[in-house]
Write an enzyme that holds these catalytic residues in place. Sequence first.
Site, short mmCIF file in Angstrom:
data_model
loop_
_atom_site.label_atom_id
_atom_site.label_comp_id
_atom_site.label_asym_id
_atom_site.label_seq_id
_atom_site.Cartn_x
_atom_site.Cartn_y
_atom_site.Cartn_z
N LYS A 109 0.85 -1.20 0.00
CA LYS A 109 0.00 0.00 0.00
C LYS A 109 0.87 1.24 0.00
CE LYS A 109 -4.28 1.35 -0.10
NZ LYS A 109 -5.20 0.78 -1.08
N ASN A 224 -19.82 6.12 -8.40
CA ASN A 224 -19.12 5.25 -9.33
C ASN A 224 -19.53 3.78 -9.20
OD1 ASN A 224 -17.92 7.52 -10.29
ND2 ASN A 224 -15.91 7.11 -9.44
N ALA A 225 -18.65 2.96 -8.60
CA ALA A 225 -18.89 1.51 -8.54
C ALA A 225 -20.17 1.18 -7.79
CB ALA A 225 -17.70 0.81 -7.89
#
Length: 418
Positions: A109, A224-225
């Site tokens: 990350k 969005n998603a």
Amino acid sequence: MSEKNNPFVNAKRQLKQACELYKNCNSDINQYELISSPKRIIEINIPVRMDDWNIKTFTWFRSQHNDARWPFKWGIRFHQDVSRDEVKALSMWMTFKCAVIDIPLWGGKWGIIVNPKELSISELERLSRWYVRQLYKYIWPELDIPAPDVNTTPQIMAWMMDEYSELVWKYSPGSFTGKPLTSGWSKGRWRATAQWGFYVLKEILELEKEEIKWKKIVIQWAWNAWLTMAELVCEAGWILVGISDSKGWIYNEKGLFIDKIVRLKSERKSVTEYLDAEKLSNWDILEKECDILIPAALENQITDKNVSKINTKVILELANWPTTPEADEELHKKGIMVIPDILANSGGVMVSYFEQVQNNTNFYWEEDEIDEKLHKKITHAANAVYDISKDTNTHLRNGAYIVAMKRVLDAMKDRGEF
């Protein structure tokens, strides 16, 4: 940040709980120690020239959790609240996320302390390119592949890929994923996270022999998603009764019209402008009666403070760590099934992996091929998690961690790491 809300503390607690159910891990505590902390953490301060010609320094955290099966896979997060522990937790979750869906990538990350809304487009581009200049020797398609995360867009990924290609004197689309379609983005990537979440939900309900249609759904976050997720559930004959965005929540127990919500968002308006719906606060909506609750925005949404009021049958975690460990156990006692984040929201990393494979082979698949591969992978992953949770008489989160741990530990053992 309190210890209760510390993501890295919670990630380790979830892992330790699963370890206690997994005899091969529980028999040797050193194995837990091997996978409960990142292999390395890097903190970097990068100076960037701003539009007013002043220099501003940005702090970046990089965590590489596990590399038993290279390469690392990690998202780049631009957010003002990024912390070292958050980045460590996300890198650990990425390891287990990749392992539970069984792809040859492992967790890392990047987190950058910045509010990108406060930067001009040129400042954002300089920040993105300077990042690559400082770190390009440690990023390449065979070792370490970045992807987008919170506030990092396909445009940012394209700048980064372009900078890397310039520095290594070779066009390298596989160096970054989540790019625009014109720069090697995989078809199906935009819908992947929602499509995966939908497939997971459907598969688990079928394994539970639950009726699929006419379920009442509440989705946190029409962005969005997750807006795509709302469209998918409505197309499947389920009833969307609640949804939110940054301005607030709307709720109608008889159902909301998805086409009206999509139109509002396409016009850059809030869902709160939807007529014929009750306006609610975030905490009130989480307590409304529904069949399926989908937290898809923020962490620590379901805690020991509100878990007693949660009134649903299934929780599908499309956000990272929306449920605290204390709440997790209480939900299990109440008979509320939680489909955990490391299984439920893995669609992005799956199609990111597909993008990387296509970039490196220079052979690109059509969207129906992507969808077929996605569906096949989720069927295997969901069944593996479901079966182990039944075999060990535990909830799905522990089942997901046990599946993932076994794969991680087997890979480490085969390489002679213990």
